[in-house]
Design a protein around this motif. Structure first.
Motif, PDB file in Angstrom:
ATOM      1  N   ALA A 131       0.828  -1.209   0.000  1.00 23.62           N
ATOM      2  CA  ALA A 131       0.000   0.000   0.000  1.00 23.62           C
ATOM      3  C   ALA A 131       0.863   1.260   0.000  1.00 23.62           C
ATOM      4  O   ALA A 131       0.617   2.197  -0.775  1.00 23.62           O
ATOM      5  N   PHE A 132       1.869   1.315   0.854  1.00 18.92           N
ATOM      6  CA  PHE A 132       2.753   2.479   0.881  1.00 18.92           C
ATOM      7  C   PHE A 132       3.557   2.591  -0.412  1.00 18.92           C
ATOM      8  O   PHE A 132       3.790   3.695  -0.920  1.00 18.92           O
ATOM      9  N   HIS A 133       3.984   1.459  -0.967  1.00 21.52           N
ATOM     10  CA  HIS A 133       4.748   1.462  -2.213  1.00 21.52           C
ATOM     11  C   HIS A 133       3.926   2.099  -3.329  1.00 21.52           C
ATOM     12  O   HIS A 133       4.436   2.940  -4.089  1.00 21.52           O
ATOM     13  N   ASN A 134       2.672   1.733  -3.450  1.00 18.95           N
ATOM     14  CA  ASN A 134       1.819   2.311  -4.486  1.00 18.95           C
ATOM     15  C   ASN A 134       1.624   3.808  -4.278  1.00 18.95           C
ATOM     16  O   ASN A 134       1.602   4.584  -5.243  1.00 18.95           O
ATOM     17  N   ALA A 135       1.482   4.226  -3.019  1.00 18.83           N
ATOM     18  CA  ALA A 135       1.321   5.651  -2.735  1.00 18.83           C
ATOM     19  C   ALA A 135       2.589   6.423  -3.110  1.00 18.83           C
ATOM     20  O   ALA A 135       2.527   7.491  -3.733  1.00 18.83           O
ATOM     21  N   ILE A 136       3.744   5.884  -2.758  1.00 23.09           N
ATOM     22  CA  ILE A 136       5.013   6.543  -3.073  1.00 23.09           C
ATOM     23  C   ILE A 136       5.204   6.661  -4.576  1.00 23.09           C
ATOM     24  O   ILE A 136       5.644   7.699  -5.091  1.00 23.09           O
ATOM     25  N   ASN A 137       4.860   5.598  -5.305  1.00 21.11           N
ATOM     26  CA  ASN A 137       5.019   5.620  -6.756  1.00 21.11           C
ATOM     27  C   ASN A 137       4.226   6.771  -7.378  1.00 21.11           C
ATOM     28  O   ASN A 137       4.696   7.438  -8.310  1.00 21.11           O
ATOM     29  N   PRO A 161      13.427  13.732 -12.092  1.00 20.96           N
ATOM     30  CA  PRO A 161      13.745  13.501 -13.515  1.00 20.96           C
ATOM     31  C   PRO A 161      12.533  13.036 -14.315  1.00 20.96           C
ATOM     32  O   PRO A 161      11.681  12.306 -13.814  1.00 20.96           O
ATOM     33  N   LYS A 162      12.466  13.441 -15.588  1.00 20.16           N
ATOM     34  CA  LYS A 162      11.317  13.106 -16.421  1.00 20.16           C
ATOM     35  C   LYS A 162      11.111  11.609 -16.572  1.00 20.16           C
ATOM     36  O   LYS A 162       9.987  11.142 -16.753  1.00 20.16           O
ATOM     37  N   ALA A 163      12.211  10.843 -16.527  1.00 18.05           N
ATOM     38  CA  ALA A 163      12.092   9.394 -16.700  1.00 18.05           C
ATOM     39  C   ALA A 163      11.198   8.766 -15.635  1.00 18.05           C
ATOM     40  O   ALA A 163      10.541   7.746 -15.884  1.00 18.05           O
ATOM     41  N   VAL A 164      11.156   9.373 -14.452  1.00 21.96           N
ATOM     42  CA  VAL A 164      10.346   8.834 -13.367  1.00 21.96           C
ATOM     43  C   VAL A 164       8.856   8.904 -13.702  1.00 21.96           C
ATOM     44  O   VAL A 164       8.043   8.168 -13.133  1.00 21.96           O
ATOM     45  N   ALA A 165       8.472   9.757 -14.651  1.00 23.06           N
ATOM     46  CA  ALA A 165       7.067   9.921 -15.022  1.00 23.06           C
ATOM     47  C   ALA A 165       6.585   8.866 -16.017  1.00 23.06           C
ATOM     48  O   ALA A 165       5.417   8.883 -16.409  1.00 23.06           O
ATOM     49  N   ARG A 166       7.450   7.961 -16.432  1.00 23.21           N
ATOM     50  CA  ARG A 166       7.028   6.954 -17.410  1.00 23.21           C
ATOM     51  C   ARG A 166       6.021   5.987 -16.811  1.00 23.21           C
ATOM     52  O   ARG A 166       6.160   5.546 -15.673  1.00 23.21           O
ATOM     53  N   VAL A 174       8.597   3.121 -13.407  1.00 23.39           N
ATOM     54  CA  VAL A 174       9.941   3.670 -13.180  1.00 23.39           C
ATOM     55  C   VAL A 174      10.032   4.257 -11.774  1.00 23.39           C
ATOM     56  O   VAL A 174      11.038   4.063 -11.074  1.00 23.39           O
ATOM     57  N   ALA A 175       8.990   4.956 -11.352  1.00 18.73           N
ATOM     58  CA  ALA A 175       8.962   5.461  -9.970  1.00 18.73           C
ATOM     59  C   ALA A 175       9.029   4.301  -8.989  1.00 18.73           C
ATOM     60  O   ALA A 175       9.705   4.384  -7.949  1.00 18.73           O
ATOM     61  N   GLY A 176       8.341   3.201  -9.316  1.00 18.95           N
ATOM     62  CA  GLY A 176       8.385   2.015  -8.459  1.00 18.95           C
ATOM     63  C   GLY A 176       9.762   1.403  -8.403  1.00 18.95           C
ATOM     64  O   GLY A 176      10.234   0.977  -7.340  1.00 18.95           O
ATOM     65  N   LEU A 177      10.428   1.341  -9.552  1.00 24.12           N
ATOM     66  CA  LEU A 177      11.789   0.793  -9.583  1.00 24.12           C
ATOM     67  C   LEU A 177      12.738   1.656  -8.759  1.00 24.12           C
ATOM     68  O   LEU A 177      13.562   1.143  -7.986  1.00 24.12           O
ATOM     69  N   ALA A 178      12.605   2.968  -8.894  1.00 30.26           N
ATOM     70  CA  ALA A 178      13.458   3.877  -8.121  1.00 30.26           C
ATOM     71  C   ALA A 178      13.231   3.695  -6.625  1.00 30.26           C
ATOM     72  O   ALA A 178      14.190   3.678  -5.833  1.00 30.26           O
TER      73      ALA A 178
END
Length: 493
Positions: A318-324, A337-342, A352-356
């Motif tokens: 649940a927290f992971h999805n919120a952070i993403n 960075p723009k790449a995080v918006a993919r 990408v936000a999840g991977l980061a």
């Protein structure tokens, strides 16, 4: 901020670029969003792990502490959800704060939100390692190291965030039903057998509520609701968000407040008003396991141990999805960075936000392990504590933002929702933050120096955010000017 209108679900062979793909709008109903919020709170873990300490410190009046915390947050939700009907940005807290208190404070709040939500999640990987280790040892007598468990958990949670949001909602629905179900089973056993010495309502009498230890109970109780406000993060994926988000917020607060109070009262009845404090003092970690063994059976205690592990996993997801989604919004703002918006073209997830976030979690977990830190006392408590304080400060700033926002726009909302409730919430939340900070040693078990450092992280991050805002205004004026801008109307379609 530009939000691309939702497109039909893409197949694996579709060549649409990730950058042109949007989140899966209309995927989540009221119950789905409430599952994310309640799962983040981890009711079973909070009850079995923290409630015995609340009873030990506050006595048999502890259930009322959870009711009072829930009532305070319900007052906060009045202004918060009223504003949610007018602010459609995906930035949740920081967007609300920006609209009410200005871009400088809003950018500071955005940085605070990133630190807060990451702190609340990453520290819990230490709890996952210790809970799994203890469960395996209890059931099979084997000793396993915590670090591999935590790293596997990072991969599992990363995969869950990579998949579609409705996949996550289904997983959390199953896990939440399981963890609340075992507590309901305990409650049924206690009620049917009439408790240890008959059922009593003495926990709710003023003489047991207005005691010095209630201050500590309130601090624990407020911490138990952390993350409930994340309902608004899922606005872009909600069906009819102007209705769904407020309903999910009230549903989550109401359920948690009543359920926490009821289960704590059940634990008291399992031992008796006169005996429960001694039982909690003798073995706080085993209080709930002892109760369910007595009133249901040893098999239920074993099942509870397993479900505590799945409860922790549900909280992490649940927290992971919120952070993403916070990361996605900030990348769209130009802060990250723009790449995080993919967004994944098939799963429609901010992968990408999840991977980061997964990589960041792995770095922190491995660093604590390399330093020889205890996964519970240090990784969990030291990382969670500033995260919890950051989210509480964000709640306070959001409450303050509501009346300022409504003074600037033409609206048809009443003064109760736009002034009275948010101001009252701000006063109550200020008291809640003071309670937590003044009892920080009971959360961390650490020295005064460590607690001072942990508490200082929060205002330091906010200050860094204010400096970042100052820099953006001068170096990247377009990003600053468009920060937390209202998305096009079709984004909510």
């Amino acid at each position: 901020m530009t939000v691309t209108p939702s497109a039909p679900s893409a197949g694996p062979a579709e060549t649409t670029t990730a950058a042109a793909t949007s989140l899966r709008s209309g995927s989540l109903g009221t119950t789905d969003i409430a599952f994310f919020v309640v799962s983040a709170a981890a009711p079973l873990t909070v009850m079995a792990g923290v409630a015995p300490l609340a009873i030990l410190m506050g006595g048999i009046g502890a259930p009322v502490g959870y009711l009072l915390a829930g009532l305070t947050l319900a007052v906060f939700a009045v202004g918060f959800t009223t504003m949610s009907r007018h602010v459609r940005s995906a930035g949740a807290f920081y967007a609300y704060i920006t609209r009410g208190l200005g871009r400088r404070v809003g950018i500071g709040a955005a940085l605070l939100a990133l630190i807060g939500y990451n702190g609340m999640e990453i520290g819990v990987y230490g709890l996952l390692g210790t809970a799994t280790r203890d469960t395996v040892h209890s059931l099979f007598g084997a000793n396993i190291p915590w670090l591999p468990v935590s790293l596997v958990g990072l991969l599992v949670i990363g995969y869950g965030g990579y998949r579609s949001i409705d996949f996550g909602a289904k997983v959390l629905g199953v896990l939440l039903v399981a963890e609340t179900g075992i507590l309901v089973l305990l409650a049924g056993g206690v009620l049917i057998k009439g408790g240890a010495h008959g059922l009593s309502l003495a926990a709710f009498s003023p003489g047991n509520v207005f005691v010095p230890g209630m201050v500590a109970v309130l601090a624990f109780a407020f911490a138990a609701f952390t993350g409930f406000e994340s309902t608004v993060i899922y606005r872009r994926e909600a069906r009819d968000p102007s209705r769904t988000v407020p309903r999910a917020t009230y549903l989550a607060i109401g359920f948690l407040g009543l359920f926490y109070a009821f289960i704590v009262w059940i634990a008291i009845q399992a031992f008796g008003d006169a005996q429960v404090i001694a039982a909690a003092g003798a073995d706080p970690a085993g209080l709930f396991f002892s109760a369910i063994t007595t009133f249901v059976g040893p098999w239920a205690a074993d099942l509870m141990r397993v479900l505590i592990v799945t409860s922790v996993l549900a909280s992490l997801l649940a927290f992971h999805n919120a952070i993403n989604r916070y990361g996605l919004a900030l990348a769209e703002e130009g802060i990250l960075p723009k790449a995080v918006a993919r967004i994944h073209p098939r799963h429609r997830s901010p992968y990408v936000a999840g991977l980061a976030q997964t990589v960041l979690g792995a770095i922190v977990v491995v660093a604590f392990a390399a330093a020889g830190a205890d996964p519970y006392m240090q990784l969990l408590l030291w990382v969670n504590t500033p995260g919890m304080l950051a989210l509480m400060l964000l709640q306070l700033l959001a409450a303050l933002a509501v009346p300022f926002y409504f003074r600037r726009i033409i609206h048809g909302e009443g003064a109760l929702r736009t002034v009275v409730a948010p101001v009252a919430a701000a006063v109550l939340l200020t008291g809640a933050i003071w309670l937590v900070v003044s009892h920080l040693d009971q959360f961390t078990g650490a020295s005064t120096a460590v607690n001072t450092l942990l508490a200082a992280i929060v205002p330091a991050v906010l200050a860094i955010g204010l400096v970042l805002a100052w820099w953006l205004r001068r170096a990247r004026p377009a990003v600053y000017a468009n920060f937390a801008a209202e998305p096009p109307a079709e984004a909510d379609a």
